[in-house]
Write a protein that holds these residues in place. Sequence first.
Motif, PDB file in Angstrom:
ATOM      1  N   HIS A  26     -39.560 -17.656  64.177  1.00 54.78           N
ATOM      2  CA  HIS A  26     -38.876 -18.861  63.685  1.00 54.78           C
ATOM      3  C   HIS A  26     -39.909 -19.799  63.077  1.00 54.78           C
ATOM      4  CE1 HIS A  26     -34.905 -18.620  66.135  1.00 54.78           C
ATOM      5  NE2 HIS A  26     -35.223 -17.481  65.553  1.00 54.78           N
ATOM      6  N   PRO A  50     -40.654 -23.496  61.518  1.00 52.95           N
ATOM      7  CA  PRO A  50     -40.102 -24.852  61.454  1.00 52.95           C
ATOM      8  C   PRO A  50     -40.051 -25.355  60.012  1.00 52.95           C
ATOM      9  CG  PRO A  50     -42.357 -24.931  62.227  1.00 52.95           C
ATOM     10  CD  PRO A  50     -41.988 -23.468  62.116  1.00 52.95           C
ATOM     11  N   ALA A  51     -39.151 -26.275  59.747  1.00 56.05           N
ATOM     12  CA  ALA A  51     -38.947 -26.784  58.384  1.00 56.05           C
ATOM     13  C   ALA A  51     -40.239 -27.276  57.751  1.00 56.05           C
ATOM     14  CB  ALA A  51     -37.894 -27.887  58.396  1.00 56.05           C
ATOM     15  N   ARG A  85     -42.175 -24.299  56.171  1.00 53.42           N
ATOM     16  CA  ARG A  85     -41.466 -23.314  55.339  1.00 53.42           C
ATOM     17  C   ARG A  85     -41.987 -23.234  53.911  1.00 53.42           C
ATOM     18  NH1 ARG A  85     -35.522 -24.599  57.806  1.00 53.42           N
ATOM     19  NH2 ARG A  85     -36.051 -23.802  59.873  1.00 53.42           N
ATOM     20  N   SER A 113     -36.678 -19.490  56.831  1.00 54.48           N
ATOM     21  CA  SER A 113     -36.644 -20.088  58.159  1.00 54.48           C
ATOM     22  C   SER A 113     -37.073 -19.111  59.233  1.00 54.48           C
ATOM     23  CB  SER A 113     -35.245 -20.623  58.476  1.00 54.48           C
ATOM     24  OG  SER A 113     -34.305 -19.567  58.464  1.00 54.48           O
ATOM     25  N   GLU A 114     -37.098 -17.831  58.905  1.00 49.82           N
ATOM     26  CA  GLU A 114     -37.596 -16.848  59.865  1.00 49.82           C
ATOM     27  C   GLU A 114     -38.140 -15.623  59.147  1.00 49.82           C
ATOM     28  OE1 GLU A 114     -33.710 -14.489  61.469  1.00 49.82           O
ATOM     29  OE2 GLU A 114     -34.047 -16.462  62.340  1.00 49.82           O
ATOM     30  N   THR A 121     -41.458 -18.558  68.383  1.00 49.05           N
ATOM     31  CA  THR A 121     -41.161 -19.833  67.735  1.00 49.05           C
ATOM     32  C   THR A 121     -42.460 -20.593  67.527  1.00 49.05           C
ATOM     33  OG1 THR A 121     -39.005 -19.906  68.820  1.00 49.05           O
ATOM     34  CG2 THR A 121     -39.844 -21.982  67.916  1.00 49.05           C
TER      35      THR A 121
END
Length: 91
Positions: free
Chosen positions: A6, A8-9, A12, A19-20, A83
């Motif tokens: 994942h 994070p914004a 990106r 997003s992933e 994450t």
Amino acid sequence: MTITIHIPAILRNYCKGVSELSLSAASIRAVLEQIERSHPALYRSICDETGAVRRHVNLFVNTSHMRDREGLDTALAPGDVVTIMPAVSGG
């Protein structure tokens, strides 16, 4: 074995806005090596010039912080979710 990462914004823009990421990796170290090859700017946001995870970046495997497990050598299993969580501060 597929692992989901994942993103994070705030990070990106270093990986074409996704997003992933889905990777095949057996450890956190292997995840980071693949990110270094495929998304070097993202890697530099996560790791310093020595290859260590930056102090202000946290990596979780499912719900456990990698530092509470085996660090970079934390083993991953199919379906695990990693994450990336950069610290947020202000004042």
